[in-house]
Design a protein around this motif. Structure first.
Motif, PDB file in Angstrom:
ATOM      1  N   SER A  63      -4.758 -37.903  45.868  1.00  0.00           N
ATOM      2  CA  SER A  63      -6.018 -37.473  46.482  1.00  0.00           C
ATOM      3  C   SER A  63      -5.781 -36.246  47.351  1.00  0.00           C
ATOM      4  CB  SER A  63      -6.609 -38.603  47.324  1.00  0.00           C
ATOM      5  OG  SER A  63      -5.712 -38.988  48.339  1.00  0.00           O
ATOM      6  N   GLN A  64      -6.828 -35.437  47.487  1.00  0.00           N
ATOM      7  CA  GLN A  64      -6.756 -34.267  48.352  1.00  0.00           C
ATOM      8  C   GLN A  64      -7.207 -34.601  49.777  1.00  0.00           C
ATOM      9  OE1 GLN A  64      -8.301 -33.850  45.035  1.00  0.00           O
ATOM     10  NE2 GLN A  64      -6.201 -33.381  44.477  1.00  0.00           N
ATOM     11  N   LEU A  65      -8.017 -35.641  49.910  1.00  0.00           N
ATOM     12  CA  LEU A  65      -8.539 -36.061  51.211  1.00  0.00           C
ATOM     13  C   LEU A  65      -8.509 -37.569  51.304  1.00  0.00           C
ATOM     14  CD1 LEU A  65     -11.885 -34.039  51.388  1.00  0.00           C
ATOM     15  CD2 LEU A  65      -9.815 -33.532  52.655  1.00  0.00           C
ATOM     16  N   SER A  66      -8.333 -38.063  52.521  1.00  0.00           N
ATOM     17  CA  SER A  66      -8.557 -39.475  52.807  1.00  0.00           C
ATOM     18  C   SER A  66      -9.728 -39.547  53.770  1.00  0.00           C
ATOM     19  CB  SER A  66      -7.324 -40.118  53.456  1.00  0.00           C
ATOM     20  OG  SER A  66      -6.284 -40.261  52.518  1.00  0.00           O
ATOM     21  N   VAL A  67     -10.746 -40.294  53.398  1.00  0.00           N
ATOM     22  CA  VAL A  67     -11.915 -40.480  54.248  1.00  0.00           C
ATOM     23  C   VAL A  67     -11.877 -41.916  54.739  1.00  0.00           C
ATOM     24  CG1 VAL A  67     -14.422 -40.428  54.410  1.00  0.00           C
ATOM     25  CG2 VAL A  67     -13.227 -38.738  52.987  1.00  0.00           C
ATOM     26  N   HIS A  68     -11.688 -42.075  56.030  1.00  0.00           N
ATOM     27  CA  HIS A  68     -11.643 -43.388  56.657  1.00  0.00           C
ATOM     28  C   HIS A  68     -13.086 -43.811  56.918  1.00  0.00           C
ATOM     29  CE1 HIS A  68      -7.310 -42.687  57.430  1.00  0.00           C
ATOM     30  NE2 HIS A  68      -7.729 -41.443  57.428  1.00  0.00           N
ATOM     31  N   VAL A  69     -13.485 -44.946  56.346  1.00  0.00           N
ATOM     32  CA  VAL A  69     -14.879 -45.388  56.424  1.00  0.00           C
ATOM     33  C   VAL A  69     -14.982 -46.725  57.141  1.00  0.00           C
ATOM     34  CG1 VAL A  69     -15.572 -44.115  54.353  1.00  0.00           C
ATOM     35  CG2 VAL A  69     -14.780 -46.470  54.136  1.00  0.00           C
ATOM     36  N   ASP A  70     -16.181 -47.005  57.633  1.00  0.00           N
ATOM     37  CA  ASP A  70     -16.400 -48.264  58.342  1.00  0.00           C
ATOM     38  C   ASP A  70     -16.602 -49.444  57.391  1.00  0.00           C
ATOM     39  OD1 ASP A  70     -18.899 -47.421  57.444  1.00  0.00           O
ATOM     40  OD2 ASP A  70     -19.945 -47.993  59.274  1.00  0.00           O
ATOM     41  N   ASP A  71     -17.025 -49.187  56.147  1.00  0.00           N
ATOM     42  CA  ASP A  71     -17.262 -50.270  55.183  1.00  0.00           C
ATOM     43  C   ASP A  71     -16.879 -49.791  53.786  1.00  0.00           C
ATOM     44  OD1 ASP A  71     -18.216 -52.280  53.512  1.00  0.00           O
ATOM     45  OD2 ASP A  71     -20.044 -52.586  54.680  1.00  0.00           O
ATOM     46  N   VAL A  72     -15.622 -50.003  53.427  1.00  0.00           N
ATOM     47  CA  VAL A  72     -15.126 -49.502  52.144  1.00  0.00           C
ATOM     48  C   VAL A  72     -15.749 -50.241  50.966  1.00  0.00           C
ATOM     49  CG1 VAL A  72     -13.037 -50.929  51.995  1.00  0.00           C
ATOM     50  CG2 VAL A  72     -13.050 -48.638  50.992  1.00  0.00           C
ATOM     51  N   ASP A  73     -16.101 -51.502  51.142  1.00  0.00           N
ATOM     52  CA  ASP A  73     -16.756 -52.242  50.061  1.00  0.00           C
ATOM     53  C   ASP A  73     -18.133 -51.651  49.759  1.00  0.00           C
ATOM     54  OD1 ASP A  73     -15.054 -54.853  49.361  1.00  0.00           O
ATOM     55  OD2 ASP A  73     -14.856 -54.444  51.494  1.00  0.00           O
ATOM     56  N   ALA A  74     -18.880 -51.306  50.798  1.00  0.00           N
ATOM     57  CA  ALA A  74     -20.188 -50.674  50.606  1.00  0.00           C
ATOM     58  C   ALA A  74     -20.025 -49.301  49.961  1.00  0.00           C
ATOM     59  CB  ALA A  74     -20.928 -50.555  51.937  1.00  0.00           C
ATOM     60  N   ALA A  75     -19.005 -48.552  50.377  1.00  0.00           N
ATOM     61  CA  ALA A  75     -18.756 -47.232  49.794  1.00  0.00           C
ATOM     62  C   ALA A  75     -18.451 -47.356  48.306  1.00  0.00           C
ATOM     63  CB  ALA A  75     -17.604 -46.542  50.525  1.00  0.00           C
ATOM     64  N   TYR A  76     -17.670 -48.373  47.936  1.00  0.00           N
ATOM     65  CA  TYR A  76     -17.336 -48.599  46.533  1.00  0.00           C
ATOM     66  C   TYR A  76     -18.598 -48.915  45.727  1.00  0.00           C
ATOM     67  CZ  TYR A  76     -14.650 -50.283  42.511  1.00  0.00           C
ATOM     68  OH  TYR A  76     -14.111 -50.457  41.260  1.00  0.00           O
ATOM     69  N   ALA A  77     -19.439 -49.777  46.263  1.00  0.00           N
ATOM     70  CA  ALA A  77     -20.694 -50.116  45.585  1.00  0.00           C
ATOM     71  C   ALA A  77     -21.576 -48.874  45.406  1.00  0.00           C
ATOM     72  CB  ALA A  77     -21.442 -51.203  46.364  1.00  0.00           C
ATOM     73  N   GLU A  78     -21.632 -48.026  46.425  1.00  0.00           N
ATOM     74  CA  GLU A  78     -22.430 -46.798  46.340  1.00  0.00           C
ATOM     75  C   GLU A  78     -21.866 -45.852  45.288  1.00  0.00           C
ATOM     76  OE1 GLU A  78     -23.326 -44.830  50.107  1.00  0.00           O
ATOM     77  OE2 GLU A  78     -23.289 -46.780  51.112  1.00  0.00           O
ATOM     78  N   ALA A  79     -20.537 -45.716  45.245  1.00  0.00           N
ATOM     79  CA  ALA A  79     -19.898 -44.829  44.270  1.00  0.00           C
ATOM     80  C   ALA A  79     -20.177 -45.310  42.845  1.00  0.00           C
ATOM     81  CB  ALA A  79     -18.397 -44.745  44.529  1.00  0.00           C
ATOM     82  N   LEU A  80     -20.080 -46.613  42.628  1.00  0.00           N
ATOM     83  CA  LEU A  80     -20.374 -47.173  41.305  1.00  0.00           C
ATOM     84  C   LEU A  80     -21.836 -46.937  40.930  1.00  0.00           C
ATOM     85  CD1 LEU A  80     -18.454 -50.572  41.430  1.00  0.00           C
ATOM     86  CD2 LEU A  80     -17.870 -48.557  40.050  1.00  0.00           C
ATOM     87  N   ALA A  81     -22.736 -47.210  41.863  1.00  0.00           N
ATOM     88  CA  ALA A  81     -24.173 -47.038  41.604  1.00  0.00           C
ATOM     89  C   ALA A  81     -24.520 -45.587  41.286  1.00  0.00           C
ATOM     90  CB  ALA A  81     -24.984 -47.537  42.794  1.00  0.00           C
ATOM     91  N   ALA A  82     -23.794 -44.652  41.917  1.00  0.00           N
ATOM     92  CA  ALA A  82     -24.048 -43.227  41.690  1.00  0.00           C
ATOM     93  C   ALA A  82     -23.407 -42.732  40.395  1.00  0.00           C
ATOM     94  CB  ALA A  82     -23.530 -42.416  42.873  1.00  0.00           C
ATOM     95  N   GLY A  83     -22.558 -43.552  39.798  1.00  0.00           N
ATOM     96  CA  GLY A  83     -21.922 -43.164  38.543  1.00  0.00           C
ATOM     97  C   GLY A  83     -20.713 -42.268  38.704  1.00  0.00           C
ATOM     98  N   TYR A  84     -20.140 -42.212  39.892  1.00  0.00           N
ATOM     99  CA  TYR A  84     -18.950 -41.386  40.100  1.00  0.00           C
ATOM    100  C   TYR A  84     -17.736 -42.012  39.419  1.00  0.00           C
ATOM    101  CZ  TYR A  84     -21.739 -39.071  43.678  1.00  0.00           C
ATOM    102  OH  TYR A  84     -22.728 -38.390  44.344  1.00  0.00           O
ATOM    103  N   GLU A  85     -16.830 -41.153  38.982  1.00  0.00           N
ATOM    104  CA  GLU A  85     -15.609 -41.631  38.327  1.00  0.00           C
ATOM    105  C   GLU A  85     -14.690 -42.301  39.348  1.00  0.00           C
ATOM    106  OE1 GLU A  85     -11.533 -39.940  36.247  1.00  0.00           O
ATOM    107  OE2 GLU A  85     -13.202 -38.554  36.575  1.00  0.00           O
ATOM    108  N   ILE A  86     -14.351 -43.537  39.111  1.00  0.00           N
ATOM    109  CA  ILE A  86     -13.405 -44.263  39.962  1.00  0.00           C
ATOM    110  C   ILE A  86     -12.012 -44.009  39.394  1.00  0.00           C
ATOM    111  CG2 ILE A  86     -12.680 -46.514  40.843  1.00  0.00           C
ATOM    112  CD1 ILE A  86     -15.454 -45.522  41.875  1.00  0.00           C
ATOM    113  N   VAL A  87     -11.167 -43.385  40.190  1.00  0.00           N
ATOM    114  CA  VAL A  87      -9.815 -43.030  39.768  1.00  0.00           C
ATOM    115  C   VAL A  87      -8.859 -44.203  39.980  1.00  0.00           C
ATOM    116  CG1 VAL A  87      -7.894 -41.441  40.214  1.00  0.00           C
ATOM    117  CG2 VAL A  87     -10.246 -40.593  40.252  1.00  0.00           C
ATOM    118  N   HIS A  88      -9.076 -44.946  41.060  1.00  0.00           N
ATOM    119  CA  HIS A  88      -8.259 -46.115  41.408  1.00  0.00           C
ATOM    120  C   HIS A  88      -9.227 -47.154  41.968  1.00  0.00           C
ATOM    121  CE1 HIS A  88      -4.775 -48.383  42.835  1.00  0.00           C
ATOM    122  NE2 HIS A  88      -5.257 -48.377  44.055  1.00  0.00           N
TER     123      HIS A  88
END
Length: 117
Positions: A63-88
């Protein structure tokens, strides 16, 4: 999901060889952690920091950046819903973080991470 901190991940062939430039020359003297393949160096006064990475231990891409988030599970759900490519996929790593890597539309690989409580 809210971004709490963003860290630049700098690819290096060897952390120990890179250390003098970042630590001595630039003053990022506090070594927050060093797992051998990733280490974070921070200025003790300003909090400015970088992570040096020789190669991600469990992800197929760095990765080029690490983004520290308050709710990584919610971020994952949002990424999936948006159709972004999950690399890991969303994973609780043995070194104490829960994270996933996602590719932004411009191709940047971003590590979204939260430390386990």
């Amino acid at each position: 999901m809210r971004a709490m901190k963003i860290t630049t991940n700098i690819p290096v062939p060897d952390i120990e060889q890179a250390r003098p430039f970042w630590s001595d020359f630039l003053g990022l003297r506090d070594e927050e952690f060093n797992l051998g393949w990733v280490a974070r160096f921070t200025d003790p006064d300003s909090g400015a920091h970088v992570q040096l990475v020789t190669g991600d231990r469990t992800s197929p891409a760095d990765s080029q950046l690490s983004v520290h988030v308050d709710d990584v599970d919610a971020a994952y759900a949002e990424a999936l819903a948006a159709g972004y490519e999950i690399v890991h996929p969303l994973t609780t790593e043995e070194w104490g973080v829960r994270r996933f890597l996602v590719r932004s539309p411009d191709g940047t690989v971003v590590n979204l991470v939260a430390h386990r409580s």
